[in-house]
Structures are given as C-alpha cells and as structure tokens.
Design an enzyme around this catalytic site. Structure first.
Site, PDB file in Angstrom:
ATOM      1  N   HIS A 112       0.848  -1.203   0.000  1.00 47.53           N
ATOM      2  CA  HIS A 112       0.000   0.000   0.000  1.00 47.53           C
ATOM      3  C   HIS A 112       0.874   1.240   0.000  1.00 47.53           C
ATOM      4  O   HIS A 112       2.103   1.150   0.093  1.00 47.53           O
ATOM      5  CB  HIS A 112      -0.907   0.004   1.237  1.00 47.53           C
ATOM      6  CG  HIS A 112      -0.160   0.158   2.532  1.00 47.53           C
ATOM      7  ND1 HIS A 112       0.273  -0.918   3.283  1.00 47.53           N
ATOM      8  CD2 HIS A 112       0.273   1.267   3.207  1.00 47.53           C
ATOM      9  CE1 HIS A 112       0.918  -0.475   4.357  1.00 47.53           C
ATOM     10  NE2 HIS A 112       0.943   0.840   4.334  1.00 47.53           N
TER      11      HIS A 112
ATOM     12  N   HIS B 266      -6.067  -1.848   4.347  1.00 45.55           N
ATOM     13  CA  HIS B 266      -5.956  -0.675   3.476  1.00 45.55           C
ATOM     14  C   HIS B 266      -5.111  -1.019   2.261  1.00 45.55           C
ATOM     15  O   HIS B 266      -4.173  -1.798   2.327  1.00 45.55           O
ATOM     16  CB  HIS B 266      -5.405   0.565   4.185  1.00 45.55           C
ATOM     17  CG  HIS B 266      -4.011   0.476   4.689  1.00 45.55           C
ATOM     18  ND1 HIS B 266      -3.421  -0.674   5.135  1.00 45.55           N
ATOM     19  CD2 HIS B 266      -3.052   1.436   4.833  1.00 45.55           C
ATOM     20  CE1 HIS B 266      -2.195  -0.426   5.543  1.00 45.55           C
ATOM     21  NE2 HIS B 266      -1.937   0.820   5.361  1.00 45.55           N
TER      22      HIS B 266
ATOM     23  N   HIS C 279       4.878   7.196   2.767  1.00 43.55           N
ATOM     24  CA  HIS C 279       5.644   5.957   2.627  1.00 43.55           C
ATOM     25  C   HIS C 279       4.999   5.024   1.619  1.00 43.55           C
ATOM     26  O   HIS C 279       3.805   5.075   1.372  1.00 43.55           O
ATOM     27  CB  HIS C 279       5.791   5.233   3.974  1.00 43.55           C
ATOM     28  CG  HIS C 279       4.516   4.747   4.582  1.00 43.55           C
ATOM     29  ND1 HIS C 279       3.806   5.457   5.529  1.00 43.55           N
ATOM     30  CD2 HIS C 279       3.785   3.626   4.381  1.00 43.55           C
ATOM     31  CE1 HIS C 279       2.728   4.793   5.890  1.00 43.55           C
ATOM     32  NE2 HIS C 279       2.680   3.668   5.198  1.00 43.55           N
TER      33      HIS C 279
ATOM     34  N   HIS D  70       0.709  -1.201  14.910  1.00 44.61           N
ATOM     35  CA  HIS D  70      -0.226  -0.113  14.639  1.00 44.61           C
ATOM     36  C   HIS D  70      -1.543  -0.364  15.365  1.00 44.61           C
ATOM     37  O   HIS D  70      -2.012  -1.511  15.429  1.00 44.61           O
ATOM     38  CB  HIS D  70      -0.583  -0.070  13.154  1.00 44.61           C
ATOM     39  CG  HIS D  70       0.466   0.461  12.257  1.00 44.61           C
ATOM     40  ND1 HIS D  70       1.066   1.670  12.434  1.00 44.61           N
ATOM     41  CD2 HIS D  70       1.026  -0.052  11.142  1.00 44.61           C
ATOM     42  CE1 HIS D  70       1.936   1.885  11.466  1.00 44.61           C
ATOM     43  NE2 HIS D  70       1.944   0.846  10.673  1.00 44.61           N
TER      44      HIS D  70
ATOM     45  N   TYR E 294       9.357   1.453   9.992  1.00 44.54           N
ATOM     46  CA  TYR E 294       9.554   2.514   9.009  1.00 44.54           C
ATOM     47  C   TYR E 294      11.042   2.810   8.895  1.00 44.54           C
ATOM     48  O   TYR E 294      11.737   2.896   9.916  1.00 44.54           O
ATOM     49  CB  TYR E 294       8.834   3.801   9.417  1.00 44.54           C
ATOM     50  CG  TYR E 294       7.335   3.696   9.354  1.00 44.54           C
ATOM     51  CD1 TYR E 294       6.678   3.693   8.130  1.00 44.54           C
ATOM     52  CD2 TYR E 294       6.567   3.597  10.509  1.00 44.54           C
ATOM     53  CE1 TYR E 294       5.279   3.592   8.069  1.00 44.54           C
ATOM     54  CE2 TYR E 294       5.179   3.499  10.451  1.00 44.54           C
ATOM     55  CZ  TYR E 294       4.551   3.493   9.226  1.00 44.54           C
ATOM     56  OH  TYR E 294       3.182   3.398   9.167  1.00 44.54           O
TER      57      TYR E 294
ATOM     58  N   GLU F  90       7.986   1.393   4.339  1.00 44.49           N
ATOM     59  CA  GLU F  90       7.474   0.608   5.452  1.00 44.49           C
ATOM     60  C   GLU F  90       7.594  -0.863   5.110  1.00 44.49           C
ATOM     61  O   GLU F  90       7.261  -1.294   4.004  1.00 44.49           O
ATOM     62  CB  GLU F  90       5.993   0.942   5.702  1.00 44.49           C
ATOM     63  CG  GLU F  90       5.399   0.149   6.875  1.00 44.49           C
ATOM     64  CD  GLU F  90       3.928   0.438   7.154  1.00 44.49           C
ATOM     65  OE1 GLU F  90       3.238   0.948   6.260  1.00 44.49           O
ATOM     66  OE2 GLU F  90       3.486   0.153   8.286  1.00 44.49           O
TER      67      GLU F  90
END
Lengths: 308, 308, 308, 308
Positions: B153, B200, B215, B247, B256, B266
């Site tokens: 993503h 996501h 990112h 997260h 990261y 990431e």
C-alpha cells in the site's frame, strides 16, 4: 466493485454426541465463548474476535457430522438475487424464516450436488461482546484455550464433485484456486474454492460418502500460536490427527484434531492472498502427499478415510 | 461476485537521487530482484513472490518522491468502464499507451484531488521467474535481504483529502476502513481505504503539501521476519524511523525506514481481514499516538513531518 | 565457580557413503560452511555462528554412523586431570596428538560402556570467519539453507546404558536431567545428561546395538526457523522422519530428518535452562510417546528402530 | 564440574509506593502469582514456571527502588565458603537468619562497592504450585498477563563500577561477557557479568548515583510473546519506555516499561549462550546507541537518566 455477493463462511450447525463433553472442548480448549442457547437446546458459540453473534451451533444428536453450512452475503437484495439465480439454475430452494436461528435473518437453503445443505443469509445480530470502534483498546483479551480468530472454511466430501464445483462457480461466483486431479488429468478429485481473498472458503472432495464432513477449520493467528494449540491439545489429551505442519495447497500451516464427538477440526493459519488474476494450481494424484502434508510428503491413512 | 473492479496496488514509479546507491538498497537490503531496464533508464523491480513482472520502478531524478501510483483492475472491459466513470465524475483522464512501461498494457491516468497521479491498467507480463503451477515446489527460495511478499500500500498526503476519498469511494469502489478525525469529529484527518480484504490499499492524509508521499509499503510474512528486517537494516546502517511495533490502525506490525534517497519505506506485516459488513473504526486526534504507534502511544516528530 | 570442566559437544566425525552428495546436503540444505579438508580427505564444517574452527567432520566410508564424539573442556590442566580421573576410574585412555585433526589440540580418547568413542580436548583454532568482538556488526548474515546456531547434542545407543551414565556422572561431572524408565521403575531405558545449562548435551539409550547413533542435533534459533527448515527440506526432497513438533523431554521443538547417507539429523530448538537444583523428570515406558513426540503422544516405528 | 558456586538471580525486594496498585500490575499485567504475605506486609510473587517459592518481594515504602538482590548458590557448604571468601577479600558480611524471609534459608548479606545490598543463600521452599516431575503434563497453563519464564537479571548503577566488577569476578566467580568503555578504552562504563550460560546475570553501570536500580528483568519465551507483552501493556496503559527491539549487547530482544511506582522493568527474551572460551565483546562509548538499542542505534534520554 470490491467485494460483492457471498462474503464468507459464517456459521455451521454441528452434531455432537455428548453435548456437555463436546461443548467443554469448544469452550475450554478451542476457546470459543457461549453466546446463547435456544429453545431447541442448541448452543451458539463464537470466537473472541468475531463481530457477528455466532459462528458455530452445537446440536446434540446420535451421530456426529454437520447439519448445514452457512455463508453470509452482502445484503438482502443480493440474497434475493442469489435465491432466484439458484432456482433459475435448477436448484430447489427453501426460505428458512428469520428467528429459526436466534437473532439471525431469513436464510435461503439448498442442497448441493455433493449432498450438503447450504444456507445463505444477509443479517445476523452483532456479537454481544463487540468492542468499541471509536478509539478502541486493542489486544486486551488474554484468551482462553486456543483462541482462534474466526471460522475459516470447511472441507466436505460427496460423490458429485463436478456438480458442486459447477454450481458454486456459475451461480455463487466462487473461483477454483487449487485442485487435485487424477494422474491422467481427466478427473478432478478435490477443488479448493474461494469467494474472497482467502485461498479457500470451502473445499469439495470426491468421495463415495455423500454429505460428509472432513473438517471444519478455525483460523489461528500465527505459526507460534499453532504450537501453543498443539501443546494445549496434548496437555488436555485431545487426539491430534496430524501436524503442526505446512500444506502444499494454500501454503497454510495446520493441525488436525478430533473433538470428543469424533468431528475433525482444523486449526489453520495463513495461506496466501488470492487474486483472480492468479493461475490455478493443479496437483496430480501421485503428488497428493506433498499437496496436503507438505513436510513429510506422505498422508496418513486416518486422514484419508475418516469423515463424519 | 467475489472480487471485481480494482484489484490491488500493482506498481509505482519512485524518484531516487543516486540510482546505483538506492538500487543497491532495494536489491540487497529490501531484497527485490531487478527484472528489466528500459530505454529511459528506469529500473524495474519485483519481490520473489510477485506473479506480475514488476511492482517498483526507479527513476533517477533531482528530488525524491513518487511519480505515480498504479492499481491493477480485473480486465480491459473494467478498465474502459472505469475510464468512462472517471470522466463522467468530472475527472480528466489520459490513456498511456501499451509499452510506454515495459511489457505493460495501456493505462488510464488521472490526478486525484490530493494532487497524486494514479494509473489503472489491466494487463502486465507475468514475472520472468514465475514458478510452475503444476505440482509446485514451494518455499525453496532462500531469500536475499528482507525478502518481502509483495507491494502492499501507499500513504500519501495532500490538501483535498475529502475529494480524494470521495473519488475513490464513489468511482473506484473503495471503502474507508478506519479514519482519524479532529476531536470535534467534524473533519477527517486521514482515511485508510481498501479495494479488497486488506485493511488498506491506500491511505490519504490531510496535509498542506499536495502530491507528497509519506511511505510506500511492502508486505512482510511475519513478526519474526520483521525482527530480521530490523536486524539487517541496522547491520547495513539503514536509518530506521520507528519500529518494530504495532499499529492501532489496521492492527498490523511495522518498521519505518528511509531509502538512501530519503523516501520512507514501510515493511508492514499483517493486519486483519476486512469485510464490508464491519463497522468503520474512528480515532480522534487526541488518540492519534495510539492509532499509529500503538505500543508507546506517542508519535515521533520525524514521522509527523517528513514526506517526499 | 561458574562453568568448569567439560564445556560442550564440540565436534564429531561422521561417516558418509557418497561424500559429494552428503556434503552438498550439509552445505546447501543444513547450511554449514566448509572450512578445510585434510590429507585424509576429511571435510571440516561449521555453522556461521560457531566460534571454533569446526563442529562436524565428514569421512567417506562404506557404512554410515559416527566415528567419535568430542567434548571441549575448559583448559589443558582440566584435560590432564580428566585423563587421570578416567584412568583412575578404570577406563583406558589414549592421547591423540595435536594436529591429527587440523588445527586441533591433543585429545584424550576413551570408549564408553555403550561402545562409543569419545574425545576430550581443550584447544582448537578459532573459526576463520570469526567476526570482530569490538563494536560488532550483528545479524548481517543472510544465511544459506537452514543455518543452525551450533552443534547441540547427540543421542546414542548401546547395551550398557548404566555404565555410560555412571561414567559420565562420576568422572565427567554430568547430571541426568530426565530419564525414561520401565513401568516398574527398576530399569533406566534412556538418560538425558548435561554438562551445562542445556537440558541435555548427550542422551544415552539402552539398545542391543552398541556404538550406534540415533541422531546428531544442531540448534535452531526459533520455532519459526524450524518451519522454514521443514519447508526447505521438503522442497529439496530431504526425507523428514518426524516433526515439526514438541518434545516432552527437554520441552524443545524439533524436526528429525535423514542425510543422504542415512544418518538421522535433528534440527532442535529451545528447551528449558537446566539448573542443578531442579528435580529430575522421570517418564515411564508407557508414557514414552508423550515423552518424545509430545503432540501426537505416539512414536513412529522408524524413529524407534533406525540407527546408524 | 558443570555448574558450581553461584547459580542465578533468585529474588529481590522491591520498594513500591502504592502496594495495591503496583501489586495489581505485577499480578494482572506481568502475570506473576501471589504466593504469600509475611508479618511485615511484604508480598511474595513468582512466575508460573519458577520452581522455588518466590522471585519478587514487594515492600511498601516512600520511594521506589530495590532493597536487595539475592543469588542462590548451589549448597550450604558453598554458602559458607563464599561468606568466608568475602571476609577474606575484605568485605563485611552479615548472616540474615533463616525465616526472616518466609520459607527461605539463612542468607549472607554484603554491600557491593557500587552500594547495593546483595544476599547469597542456598535453600528456599519449593513453589507451592510445583507440577509433577513424573510423566508431567506440560504447557497446560494458559497464562495470565505477560506470563514470563523467570526472574532473569538486574541492571544496577553506582560509582565504584570497578570495585563491584572486581569483587564479583574474584570472589563470586562471575565473568565479564560484554562491556562498554570510553572511546579511549581506558575506563569501563558498564559491564555485563554472568555466573552461568546466560549472557548476563547482572549488569553494573558507572553512575554518580550509588545503589540505584536501572531495571529488573523477567525472561520472556519468544519474540512473539514480546509483541503480545507490548500489546497488553499498551492496552492497560502501562508506560513503555522503549521497544520491542533488539539489544546489541547480549543480542536479546526487549521491552522496557515502568511499574506504577516508577521502577523500570524489562521483559527480556533470548540472547546467546555464554561459554567461558568466548572472547569478551567490547563496545566503545560512541557506539553505545547500537550496543543497547540495536535497531535505531540511538538511545532515548529517559533510558539514560531515569533510575530508582
């Protein structure tokens, strides 16, 4: 766009011989929560993570096995369309009224060519233990027992494999992700089918015993949690059939075990994400060992023969 | 039924300052494979696991950042429909001809309200290193470097967050899975959107700097592989921004870091499976720390400010 | 105080049938490094992590099995004392001169009551690939194959179990950490012995076949690395005997497999830390399944019978 | 031979401000079990895995920090010898009588040059929840909270670092496994010392604040259990200081957090096995970041300054 139609395996009704003993397995070892009991004496269970009311219903019976298998669909309009499509395809359907199953909407019931009873439905009450979705506190659950993520899939056996695969493909929109074929490539022996990104939501296997269950599967969070599951099952004297190990098909990791009624249950972890632009994977019968028990590349006799 | 429309983030074109140095990072530390170079000097890369030709294209430039972001759609008919839908919605589109990108079909290009350039396409050559799909030999790859699974993503920033979210929802069929809002609940600050089961496929963040990249993310197979990634990045003196950690949003785990050109990358693992019947999770600004850096519940300044 | 006397299993000389084929297994699948070959054609191998020159020596022979088993002791003074203690106990000793094994000091050789040849030594050249011990760069090794941590232990079989256990206890200072006894508790069937914190450095098993090897074991870093080992062994068609699974004894996790010469090799992970104030764990013969294969609680026939 | 003398860190007496609140942290979040309370109001705690009665004693006080640090030695004879050796070395000793601490034998008490109070003892009652050592049922414990394996080590600060290191080396038989030195190599800043195979049983750090505690550490079973620990601590709003991450020194993985009284507690996993033939690892002050916080290679200010 995105996901439409049939969403996922949502619940199933399992026959158990001794309700208390088998319920104790599902509560204290697998780690499900009892949500409700209905007037018929059925017990409703869910994982700590599932957002709908229940994913497993236990019914006392004189033989093990599964009464029916239910998929949730995205909405009532889709449910009606699928019912109509099933009839148009030549499959008899029956509407099970709202409330026959506690806090669960009306269901479309049909029998697959392999002899299994399937339900489709679009609405069910949310889980009574649903956490907040605003600034949620995550991972505060210590877990009881194996504590799986969710009901994941079923492997079911019957004679008319081709018929069930055709029905699920053409009417319900499933894709065949992997299959095992005879060495001459002419006959399908087993098909892993998905209605989502999962490498399978249901697997059909050719077998002379129609309407039989090979296993129901709950999803486990990691390979290390599978180790903990195996440790706990041994400590509690649950009969492990095979594993921990890797599957060739789906690439997931797994343990197979038996509940006290003799139903085989899989604790399944991982597997790849399916996308519809992926090639189908085909295994030939002579490589069936690697296809299913990837590490030893040899199946055990019990795995090949016991169904309920 | 099942998946339709937009499938997934498929590739992106990244600007790098020193091509050799940054390429070395992507090859030897992240562990991508160089697949091809084109006449324009762009370098095409993929993970060992991806089935299409490439997921990352590096272009030497005088500033870092991302030129464009491409989603694969399920077929050419869908591509044409989406192009038409975009125009009907009032978005200008451009057809990039087949072959402008090596072995890649025609692309529909448009600019989102946040100022980012997106491409949609339906066909790309298969990976040159594609394994057999008949009786495959699995897990024989020893891996180089971090060896991620796939491009996963992007998190991208711009002023008109609401516009991009509306466009992706109404035209491209994305769902908003989680979001951060101001404490009064009146303004969205960031939205995590999916076109699949992933929590996501793209995240939009409100920021005064349009068309910026926070990112790009590659998927990692497990929390233990994240540890190995962090170990390897430290050993090779890659600048780690934050992590390994969890997260709150997506519930995935993460590190990261920065590539030698200063682009944040990431390495992301896990996260739950999204289904369209799940409630949306909403975080308020005062809980943003927990939303993003779940363990410490405090963001670092660099994470909040650096984009390319 | 702290550790004294015998430190650990340090190397062993293994007989192999086809040197090239078996060497390829140890190099490319187990992931050892070839350090040297000597005038006799023996090949010296080590893990990437071991700090001494070698832990395994391969010798071409017409039957598989182990020539000898070597423990490192803390210094030359201790070596002389142990040689003297062995003789005083009634065990014949032989000094193998420095250099008979490449870059390895003099060794005290003796035969155990179970018929195995043991060596003790105090000095060996450091590994040629030894990393810096000043501001070291750690975890920069990507690993080849399974990439174990170190040689860990041996399980060896012979008739006079009691004699070997007594010798190792009374002269070499080993402790019996766990054992399997007949159901009447009168006869020891197998003893797990340690000279350190490990739950075993050597295991002796009562067996009518003296001087036989059940397995040599290399240590693996984690349960997830065991999964990767099993995946890799299957992909390369290594015959897996059993696992991945948990042991009851030692509580470690494990895979057993065979090298191309038919020697059983264990990739072993974990196990508890032993302290001399812990009670000894005793398993009775009727619980031997759980003692060794903790998950299924049943041994396979091959595991019970095949030695080299 | 094998292990002799001092075995391991066995218990410590921690000062807490609000006994109920801090006890709740140790019971419900760290997951220790309350074993006993004594007439002085002290609360005795242990992990589910520890075989002796307790490893932590909480005492209500008006400031946090540690009263004393106790090592178990192998037997009473050794205890007497060490007491005599301490006096011969010039250290004052005191015998604390049996029973001053519940079910715990007599202790030899002395003050280290860094100002800390140490106890040595040889006997303590077994854990009241000790499992059977005959055909044990293993891994049946579901765990509460983080559920660590055992008390692992302490990091303690004081001015006369050299004096404490010399005392622990020369009298108690500890080895210095790793150390941090000034860039000119002339002054030791911190020493990691072991009396076992662990990479450290105690760490001494040069600091102007004598008799201070940087952290007490409990051992965690795996990197994945560390993730679960971090998740749980965030969910329960425990203040995490740093981690999850890797240490350069010891190569273990870690999370630092604070108990409700402000004492820093480490959940520590792994690290290599120490053998006395290994070279000592030396880090210079300018590489202290990598030495302690291996991933980011930068220490945070709080970690460098807060002691109790």
């Amino acid at each position: 766009m995105a996901m439409t139609g049939v969403l996922r395996p949502a619940h199933c009704e399992l026959r158990v011989l001794d309700l208390d003993e088998t319920l104790s397995f599902y509560l204290n070892i697998l780690g499900l929560t009892e949500v409700a009991r209905d007037a018929a004496g059925r017990v409703y269970l869910k994982t700590s993570n599932e957002t709908d009311q229940h994913s497993l219903v236990l019914r006392k019976a004189d033989r093990p096995g599964m009464d029916n298998y239910a998929f949730k669909v995205i909405d009532e309009v889709t449910l009606e369309r699928l019912e109509s499509d099933l009839r148009a395809y030549g499959v008899a359907t029956e509407w099970i009224p709202e409330g026959e199953m506690l806090n669960t909407g009306r269901r479309v019931r049909f029998e697959s060519p392999t002899g299994h009873i399937f339900d489709l439905f679009a609405s069910k009450a949310p889980a009574p233990d649903l956490r907040s979705y605003t600034n949620p506190t995550l991972f505060d659950h210590e877990g009881v027992g194996i504590n799986p993520v969710r009901l994941d899939h079923w492997q079911i056996h019957g004679t008319d494999l081709d018929g069930s695969v055709k029905l699920f493909s053409e009417v319900l929109g499933f894709s065949t992700v992997e299959k095992i074929v005879t060495n001459d490539g002419k006959t399908d022996l087993a098909c892993w089918m998905t209605c989502s990104h999962k490498p399978h939501d249901v697997a059909f296997v050719r077998d002379e015993r129609p309407n039989t269950l090979h296993h129901l599967a709950y999803l486990i969070g990691s390979w290390e949690q599978l180790l903990r599951a195996a440790d706990l099952m041994s400590a509690r004297r649950v009969k492990i059939d095979a594993g921990p190990m890797r599957h060739g098909i789906t690439q997931g990791t797994t343990i197979y075990a038996f509940d006290p009624s003799g139903n085989r249950i899989e604790t399944f972890c991982g597997g790849y994400d399916y996308y519809p632009d992926m090639p189908m994977t085909v295994w030939t019968e002579n490589e069936m060992g690697a296809a299913v028990f990837y590490h030893t590349r040899e199946l055990n006799e019990r795995f090949l023969t016991v169904v309920t």
